[in-house]
Write a protein that holds these residues in place. Sequence first.
Motif: not given
Length: 137
Positions: A28-44
């Motif tokens: 679940d830790f890795f899944s959360k990190v991937i989700d955060i990075l995905r959101e950050a990539a979209h924002i960026c």
Amino acid sequence: MGRLNLTSGPPTFIQAAVPQIPEKTGEDFFSKVIDILREAAHICYDRIMEIPCITCPNKPEGSMFVMVKLNSSILKDIIDDMDFCLKLAKEDSVIVLPGVALGMKNWLRITFAAEPSDLEDGLGRIKAFCQRHAKKH
């Protein structure tokens, strides 16, 4: 007087811990990190599209940074990527890596491994910086 040796490698106690980190970290830790990075990539990507002097040829996937092309010809007092990065750091306290450091003159490397609110703030500062330095038509 003793000698001091400096190395760029990690300390041995960290090297010993590395193999155990993935094994003992929950999925679940890795899944959360991937989700955060995905959101950050979209924002960026979305915020970069709002800035006329930089172009993002590819939406970032599977990384923590994006390479963008700088068009300094539409800026009145920016010579190149190094000049852009130095002035951006001095004026707006935003650090971006000049592409020339990677052999890519007039490109910028923007890291988006940050909290979404910090990322929004940093990209907003880059946009304001580019607006202040834009040539008047």
